[in-house]
Design a protein around this motif. Structure first.
Motif, PDB file in Angstrom:
ATOM      1  N   ILE A  78       0.839  -1.204   0.000  1.00  0.00           N
ATOM      2  CA  ILE A  78       0.000   0.000   0.000  1.00  0.00           C
ATOM      3  C   ILE A  78       0.872   1.251   0.000  1.00  0.00           C
ATOM      4  O   ILE A  78       0.565   2.240  -0.687  1.00  0.00           O
ATOM      5  CB  ILE A  78      -0.941  -0.019   1.223  1.00  0.00           C
ATOM      6  N   TYR A  79       1.965   1.201   0.759  1.00  0.00           N
ATOM      7  CA  TYR A  79       2.919   2.313   0.750  1.00  0.00           C
ATOM      8  C   TYR A  79       3.438   2.545  -0.667  1.00  0.00           C
ATOM      9  O   TYR A  79       3.494   3.686  -1.143  1.00  0.00           O
ATOM     10  CB  TYR A  79       4.073   2.011   1.700  1.00  0.00           C
ATOM     11  N   TRP A  80       3.795   1.476  -1.369  1.00  0.00           N
ATOM     12  CA  TRP A  80       4.268   1.608  -2.746  1.00  0.00           C
ATOM     13  C   TRP A  80       3.174   2.188  -3.643  1.00  0.00           C
ATOM     14  O   TRP A  80       3.443   3.039  -4.506  1.00  0.00           O
ATOM     15  CB  TRP A  80       4.691   0.235  -3.287  1.00  0.00           C
ATOM     16  N   ALA A  81       1.924   1.754  -3.451  1.00  0.00           N
ATOM     17  CA  ALA A  81       0.818   2.263  -4.265  1.00  0.00           C
ATOM     18  C   ALA A  81       0.614   3.758  -4.046  1.00  0.00           C
ATOM     19  O   ALA A  81       0.367   4.514  -4.997  1.00  0.00           O
ATOM     20  CB  ALA A  81      -0.462   1.496  -3.934  1.00  0.00           C
ATOM     21  N   ILE A  82       0.733   4.215  -2.793  1.00  0.00           N
ATOM     22  CA  ILE A  82       0.587   5.644  -2.495  1.00  0.00           C
ATOM     23  C   ILE A  82       1.703   6.446  -3.147  1.00  0.00           C
ATOM     24  O   ILE A  82       1.470   7.487  -3.775  1.00  0.00           O
ATOM     25  CB  ILE A  82       0.583   5.880  -0.971  1.00  0.00           C
ATOM     26  N   VAL A  83       2.936   5.951  -3.023  1.00  0.00           N
ATOM     27  CA  VAL A  83       4.085   6.643  -3.620  1.00  0.00           C
ATOM     28  C   VAL A  83       3.956   6.700  -5.130  1.00  0.00           C
ATOM     29  O   VAL A  83       4.251   7.725  -5.761  1.00  0.00           O
ATOM     30  CB  VAL A  83       5.400   5.929  -3.209  1.00  0.00           C
ATOM     31  N   THR A 114      -2.893   7.017 -13.852  1.00  0.00           N
ATOM     32  CA  THR A 114      -4.055   7.386 -13.037  1.00  0.00           C
ATOM     33  C   THR A 114      -3.701   8.492 -12.054  1.00  0.00           C
ATOM     34  O   THR A 114      -4.512   9.372 -11.768  1.00  0.00           O
ATOM     35  CB  THR A 114      -4.580   6.163 -12.269  1.00  0.00           C
ATOM     36  N   GLY A 115      -2.479   8.444 -11.562  1.00  0.00           N
ATOM     37  CA  GLY A 115      -2.031   9.459 -10.609  1.00  0.00           C
ATOM     38  C   GLY A 115      -2.091  10.854 -11.182  1.00  0.00           C
ATOM     39  O   GLY A 115      -2.504  11.807 -10.504  1.00  0.00           O
ATOM     40  N   VAL A 119      -8.114  16.448 -10.173  1.00  0.00           N
ATOM     41  CA  VAL A 119      -9.490  16.491  -9.659  1.00  0.00           C
ATOM     42  C   VAL A 119      -9.671  17.497  -8.525  1.00  0.00           C
ATOM     43  O   VAL A 119     -10.542  18.373  -8.611  1.00  0.00           O
ATOM     44  CB  VAL A 119      -9.945  15.075  -9.219  1.00  0.00           C
ATOM     45  N   PRO A 120      -8.897  17.428  -7.422  1.00  0.00           N
ATOM     46  CA  PRO A 120      -9.101  18.421  -6.357  1.00  0.00           C
ATOM     47  C   PRO A 120      -8.820  19.847  -6.807  1.00  0.00           C
ATOM     48  O   PRO A 120      -9.456  20.790  -6.341  1.00  0.00           O
ATOM     49  CB  PRO A 120      -8.120  17.970  -5.262  1.00  0.00           C
TER      50      PRO A 120
END
Length: 278
Positions: free
Chosen positions: A193-198, A225-226, A232-233
């Motif tokens: 999950i850490y890798w996915a966030i990075v 996708t990133g 978006v925000p």
């Protein structure tokens, strides 16, 4: 109307004049006061940064300490003056700017009561809170109110969006853990999950990287996708800013009773507490 105005505004003439200078940025005296205060804040923050450089502090330590205490005394006088020229001082004390002003003053005075002993060395770190003075710069930017209102209006949408991104990282992290496994550095689901966030935030530290073709393909999709997610925000806040600019022009008039800002130039009473603005 005159009787109501008199009851709502219990400040003396000299307090009203002081309030006009300190809080009203649209007057010549108020603009001058803000400019002087702005210069003092910049000097103070610069002094805090220079004190952290050993070579500079060793050579100009006494001068920096003098500048810091001179500015601290000026800010103390300013803080007291702000309390004197409003009807409800506690409103300012517990307001955002009031708390920031207090946090920027206390560390210097704490230094007078705590000696440089080894057991109390941790107290010295409180002096770094003086850098909070840089947040006082916000009161000099008229558009700050516009930005705050836009962010507040965007909060529900951003919250939903953040929750969606959080769910997405959990799913992608789990998928990569299944695809790559511990052999590729994905030792556990939290690490994945850490890798996915990075990867999703396009930071890409490179400490973990997929090896298999399928993993690299998924990583490529996550990276693309990133870039889309980042926009978006920004779009949400931009739309709210446009709405705020169209709906109402922001003014700097401040209520002498509750310190509420943003009143129209022709307003007579505060839109928050009903006190007179004259």
């Amino acid at each position: 109307m005159q009787e109501k105005t008199k009851n709502n505004n219990n400040l003396k003439p000299w307090q009203n004049k002081m309030h006009e200078v300190i809080y009203e940025a649209h007057t010549p005296a108020g603009k001058l006061f803000d400019i002087v205060l702005l210069i003092m804040i910049i000097f103070s923050v610069a002094a805090v940064m220079l004190e952290s450089v050993p070579s500079i502090f060793k050579k100009y330590g006494e001068e920096l300490i003098f500048v810091e205490w001179f500015i601290t005394i000026l800010f103390t006088v300013e803080y007291i003056a702000r309390l004197i020229c409003i009807q409800k001082p506690l409103k300012y004390v517990f307001s955002f700017y009031g708390i920031i002003d207090l946090l920027s003053l206390l560390p210097s005075y704490f230094g007078l009561f705590f000696t440089e002993t080894h057991s109390l060395t941790i107290i010295r770190t409180l002096r770094l809170l003086r850098v909070f003075r840089i947040l006082k710069l916000m009161r000099f930017v008229k558009e700050t109110n516009l930005l705050i209102k836009s962010l507040s209006a965007s909060l529900p949408k951003i919250t939903v969006f953040t929750f969606f991104v959080l769910c997405l990282t959990f799913i992608l992290g789990t998928v990569m853990y299944i695809v790559e496994g511990p052999e590729s550095g994905f030792k556990s689901i939290p690490v994945s999950i850490y890798w996915a966030i990075v990867t999703l935030t396009t930071v890409g530290y490179g400490d973990i990287a997929p090896i298999t073709p399928l993993g690299q393909f998924i990583a490529s999709i996550i990276m693309l996708t990133g870039y889309a997610i980042i926009a978006v925000p920004t779009g949400i806040v931009s739309v709210e800013i446009a709405k705020q600019e169209i709906s109402k022009k922001i003014f700097t008039r401040t209520c002498p009773s509750c310190t509420k800002e943003g009143h129209d130039s022709d307003a007579i009473y505060c839109k928050d507490c009903g006190s007179s603005l004259d």
